[in-house]
Write a protein that holds these residues in place. Structure first.
Motif, PDB file in Angstrom:
ATOM      1  N   SER A  69      11.200 -19.644   9.406  1.00  0.00           N
ATOM      2  CA  SER A  69      12.239 -19.918   8.410  1.00  0.00           C
ATOM      3  C   SER A  69      11.738 -19.702   6.992  1.00  0.00           C
ATOM      4  O   SER A  69      12.439 -19.146   6.147  1.00  0.00           O
ATOM      5  CB  SER A  69      12.741 -21.357   8.560  1.00  0.00           C
ATOM      6  OG  SER A  69      13.214 -21.600   9.857  1.00  0.00           O
ATOM      7  N   GLU A  70      10.522 -20.155   6.724  1.00  0.00           N
ATOM      8  CA  GLU A  70       9.962 -20.022   5.377  1.00  0.00           C
ATOM      9  C   GLU A  70       9.825 -18.554   4.981  1.00  0.00           C
ATOM     10  O   GLU A  70      10.125 -18.178   3.841  1.00  0.00           O
ATOM     11  CB  GLU A  70       8.601 -20.714   5.310  1.00  0.00           C
ATOM     12  CG  GLU A  70       8.008 -20.746   3.913  1.00  0.00           C
ATOM     13  CD  GLU A  70       6.773 -21.622   3.843  1.00  0.00           C
ATOM     14  OE1 GLU A  70       6.899 -22.817   3.520  1.00  0.00           O
ATOM     15  OE2 GLU A  70       5.683 -21.100   4.138  1.00  0.00           O
ATOM     16  N   GLN A  71       9.402 -17.721   5.922  1.00  0.00           N
ATOM     17  CA  GLN A  71       9.279 -16.296   5.625  1.00  0.00           C
ATOM     18  C   GLN A  71      10.649 -15.664   5.410  1.00  0.00           C
ATOM     19  O   GLN A  71      10.823 -14.793   4.540  1.00  0.00           O
ATOM     20  CB  GLN A  71       8.531 -15.577   6.753  1.00  0.00           C
ATOM     21  CG  GLN A  71       8.297 -14.083   6.518  1.00  0.00           C
ATOM     22  CD  GLN A  71       7.435 -13.790   5.295  1.00  0.00           C
ATOM     23  OE1 GLN A  71       6.734 -14.671   4.788  1.00  0.00           O
ATOM     24  NE2 GLN A  71       7.492 -12.559   4.802  1.00  0.00           N
ATOM     25  N   LEU A  72      11.648 -16.097   6.174  1.00  0.00           N
ATOM     26  CA  LEU A  72      13.008 -15.587   5.993  1.00  0.00           C
ATOM     27  C   LEU A  72      13.549 -15.949   4.614  1.00  0.00           C
ATOM     28  O   LEU A  72      14.159 -15.116   3.928  1.00  0.00           O
ATOM     29  CB  LEU A  72      13.930 -16.160   7.074  1.00  0.00           C
ATOM     30  CG  LEU A  72      13.800 -15.583   8.476  1.00  0.00           C
ATOM     31  CD1 LEU A  72      14.551 -16.459   9.471  1.00  0.00           C
ATOM     32  CD2 LEU A  72      14.337 -14.153   8.522  1.00  0.00           C
ATOM     33  N   VAL A  73      13.338 -17.200   4.209  1.00  0.00           N
ATOM     34  CA  VAL A  73      13.809 -17.644   2.897  1.00  0.00           C
ATOM     35  C   VAL A  73      13.090 -16.881   1.788  1.00  0.00           C
ATOM     36  O   VAL A  73      13.704 -16.463   0.799  1.00  0.00           O
ATOM     37  CB  VAL A  73      13.610 -19.166   2.735  1.00  0.00           C
ATOM     38  CG1 VAL A  73      13.870 -19.604   1.299  1.00  0.00           C
ATOM     39  CG2 VAL A  73      14.535 -19.917   3.684  1.00  0.00           C
ATOM     40  N   ARG A  74      11.796 -16.689   1.952  1.00  0.00           N
ATOM     41  CA  ARG A  74      11.016 -15.930   0.967  1.00  0.00           C
ATOM     42  C   ARG A  74      11.570 -14.509   0.822  1.00  0.00           C
ATOM     43  O   ARG A  74      11.813 -14.029  -0.292  1.00  0.00           O
ATOM     44  CB  ARG A  74       9.547 -15.881   1.404  1.00  0.00           C
ATOM     45  CG  ARG A  74       8.656 -14.964   0.567  1.00  0.00           C
ATOM     46  CD  ARG A  74       7.212 -15.046   1.051  1.00  0.00           C
ATOM     47  NE  ARG A  74       6.384 -14.008   0.456  1.00  0.00           N
ATOM     48  CZ  ARG A  74       5.877 -14.065  -0.764  1.00  0.00           C
ATOM     49  NH1 ARG A  74       6.135 -15.107  -1.535  1.00  0.00           N
ATOM     50  NH2 ARG A  74       5.120 -13.087  -1.232  1.00  0.00           N
ATOM     51  N   THR A  75      11.788 -13.853   1.951  1.00  0.00           N
ATOM     52  CA  THR A  75      12.304 -12.483   1.938  1.00  0.00           C
ATOM     53  C   THR A  75      13.685 -12.425   1.304  1.00  0.00           C
ATOM     54  O   THR A  75      13.966 -11.565   0.455  1.00  0.00           O
ATOM     55  CB  THR A  75      12.365 -11.928   3.374  1.00  0.00           C
ATOM     56  OG1 THR A  75      11.062 -11.994   3.963  1.00  0.00           O
ATOM     57  CG2 THR A  75      12.857 -10.493   3.383  1.00  0.00           C
ATOM     58  N   HIS A  76      14.550 -13.338   1.711  1.00  0.00           N
ATOM     59  CA  HIS A  76      15.923 -13.372   1.201  1.00  0.00           C
ATOM     60  C   HIS A  76      15.949 -13.551  -0.314  1.00  0.00           C
ATOM     61  O   HIS A  76      16.651 -12.820  -1.028  1.00  0.00           O
ATOM     62  CB  HIS A  76      16.679 -14.521   1.874  1.00  0.00           C
ATOM     63  CG  HIS A  76      18.104 -14.646   1.448  1.00  0.00           C
ATOM     64  ND1 HIS A  76      19.131 -14.012   2.101  1.00  0.00           N
ATOM     65  CD2 HIS A  76      18.680 -15.332   0.417  1.00  0.00           C
ATOM     66  CE1 HIS A  76      20.279 -14.300   1.506  1.00  0.00           C
ATOM     67  NE2 HIS A  76      20.035 -15.102   0.484  1.00  0.00           N
ATOM     68  N   ARG A  77      15.170 -14.480  -0.814  1.00  0.00           N
ATOM     69  CA  ARG A  77      15.202 -14.783  -2.247  1.00  0.00           C
ATOM     70  C   ARG A  77      14.559 -13.680  -3.081  1.00  0.00           C
ATOM     71  O   ARG A  77      14.993 -13.417  -4.211  1.00  0.00           O
ATOM     72  CB  ARG A  77      14.548 -16.143  -2.500  1.00  0.00           C
ATOM     73  CG  ARG A  77      15.385 -17.283  -1.925  1.00  0.00           C
ATOM     74  CD  ARG A  77      14.787 -18.660  -2.159  1.00  0.00           C
ATOM     75  NE  ARG A  77      15.678 -19.697  -1.635  1.00  0.00           N
ATOM     76  CZ  ARG A  77      15.425 -21.001  -1.663  1.00  0.00           C
ATOM     77  NH1 ARG A  77      14.298 -21.441  -2.200  1.00  0.00           N
ATOM     78  NH2 ARG A  77      16.292 -21.863  -1.163  1.00  0.00           N
ATOM     79  N   LEU A  78      13.550 -13.013  -2.537  1.00  0.00           N
ATOM     80  CA  LEU A  78      12.969 -11.873  -3.254  1.00  0.00           C
ATOM     81  C   LEU A  78      13.980 -10.738  -3.367  1.00  0.00           C
ATOM     82  O   LEU A  78      14.098 -10.100  -4.430  1.00  0.00           O
ATOM     83  CB  LEU A  78      11.702 -11.391  -2.550  1.00  0.00           C
ATOM     84  CG  LEU A  78      10.453 -12.255  -2.757  1.00  0.00           C
ATOM     85  CD1 LEU A  78       9.339 -11.814  -1.817  1.00  0.00           C
ATOM     86  CD2 LEU A  78       9.974 -12.189  -4.211  1.00  0.00           C
ATOM     87  N   TRP A  79      14.718 -10.478  -2.301  1.00  0.00           N
ATOM     88  CA  TRP A  79      15.747  -9.439  -2.375  1.00  0.00           C
ATOM     89  C   TRP A  79      16.844  -9.828  -3.365  1.00  0.00           C
ATOM     90  O   TRP A  79      17.390  -8.971  -4.070  1.00  0.00           O
ATOM     91  CB  TRP A  79      16.352  -9.172  -0.993  1.00  0.00           C
ATOM     92  CG  TRP A  79      15.543  -8.244  -0.139  1.00  0.00           C
ATOM     93  CD1 TRP A  79      14.996  -8.494   1.080  1.00  0.00           C
ATOM     94  CD2 TRP A  79      15.183  -6.888  -0.452  1.00  0.00           C
ATOM     95  NE1 TRP A  79      14.316  -7.395   1.554  1.00  0.00           N
ATOM     96  CE2 TRP A  79      14.415  -6.394   0.633  1.00  0.00           C
ATOM     97  CE3 TRP A  79      15.427  -6.045  -1.536  1.00  0.00           C
ATOM     98  CZ2 TRP A  79      13.899  -5.099   0.661  1.00  0.00           C
ATOM     99  CZ3 TRP A  79      14.909  -4.752  -1.515  1.00  0.00           C
ATOM    100  CH2 TRP A  79      14.159  -4.292  -0.430  1.00  0.00           C
TER     101      TRP A  79
END
Length: 224
Positions: A69-79
């Protein structure tokens, strides 16, 4: 893992920082899906070891689920940062596009994206980007609904919900604005706030659970 399952994990991760208890109802509201669909997905994610889900509606991510989940949130917010700062997408429009891009990005691409953007600490909605926040987390912010009358606060984060963001944009306030809590209305639980220029704005009861703030001193609300 399917994009749908990833979206559930990401939503639960974010809600863990927003509310004391993650519930089926809250997941249903944020994701705009039916309660039975939420229950079915939670059972599936639980059987795969990503979360625990008790009969008393306590939903907790496991270490395995939290890492994904943390990696998904990181990816989403960077995009979201890329779409807003580089492609000039409006803040209320970046979420849905980032939702697509996050599922197509591997760790190497995300690391290069982070380098390109200069390691931003927050997304356009004010959410801390995991790994970039210098020890900060979204849990450091407070819900606007929990703030007492006459308090001075600064808007620092918004829940990543399209319908709410559309509503927020219509209010005439923005992230980083410093506001004063004028009055909680007892009748409908709405909130009246005051801007530094003296303008008073009423925010609906549901919306004040989507806005996050940090306290500021009285001097920050100087109207001079």
């Amino acid at each position: 893992m399917s994009p749908n399952k990833e979206n559930y994990l990401k939503t639960i991760y974010e809600l863990n920082y927003d509310f004391t208890k993650v519930t089926n109802k809250r997941i249903s509201e944020i994701m705009n899906v039916s309660a039975p669909s939420v229950t079915e997905m939670l059972n599936s994610l639980s059987s795969e070891g990503y979360l625990t889900h008790s009969p008393y509606n306590k939903i907790v991510l496991t270490d395995k689920g939290n890492k994904v989940s943390e990696q998904l949130v990181r990816t989403h917010r960077l995009w979201e940062v890329f779409l807003n700062s580089c492609l000039k997408y409006p803040v209320d429009s970046v979420h849905n596009h980032a939702d697509i891009l996050e599922h197509l990005s591997d760790d190497d691409l995300v690391d290069h994206l982070d380098d390109f953007l200069g390691h931003p600490q927050r997304c356009p909605h004010g959410g801390i980007i995991p790994g970039n926040g210098q020890g900060e987390t979204d849990a450091d912010d407070k819900l606007l609904s929990m703030i007492d009358d006459d308090s001075i606060v600064q808007i620092v984060r918004l829940s990543d919900n399209y319908e709410f963001l559309q509503y927020f944009n219509s209010l005439g306030i923005a992230i980083d604005d410093i506001i004063k809590i004028d009055k909680h209305e007892k009748f409908d639980n709405s909130l009246i706030i005051e801007k530094i220029d003296g303008t008073k704005i009423t925010i609906g009861a549901k919306a004040i659970d989507y806005i996050f703030v940090e306290p500021r001193p009285e001097s920050a609300f100087d109207k001079k």
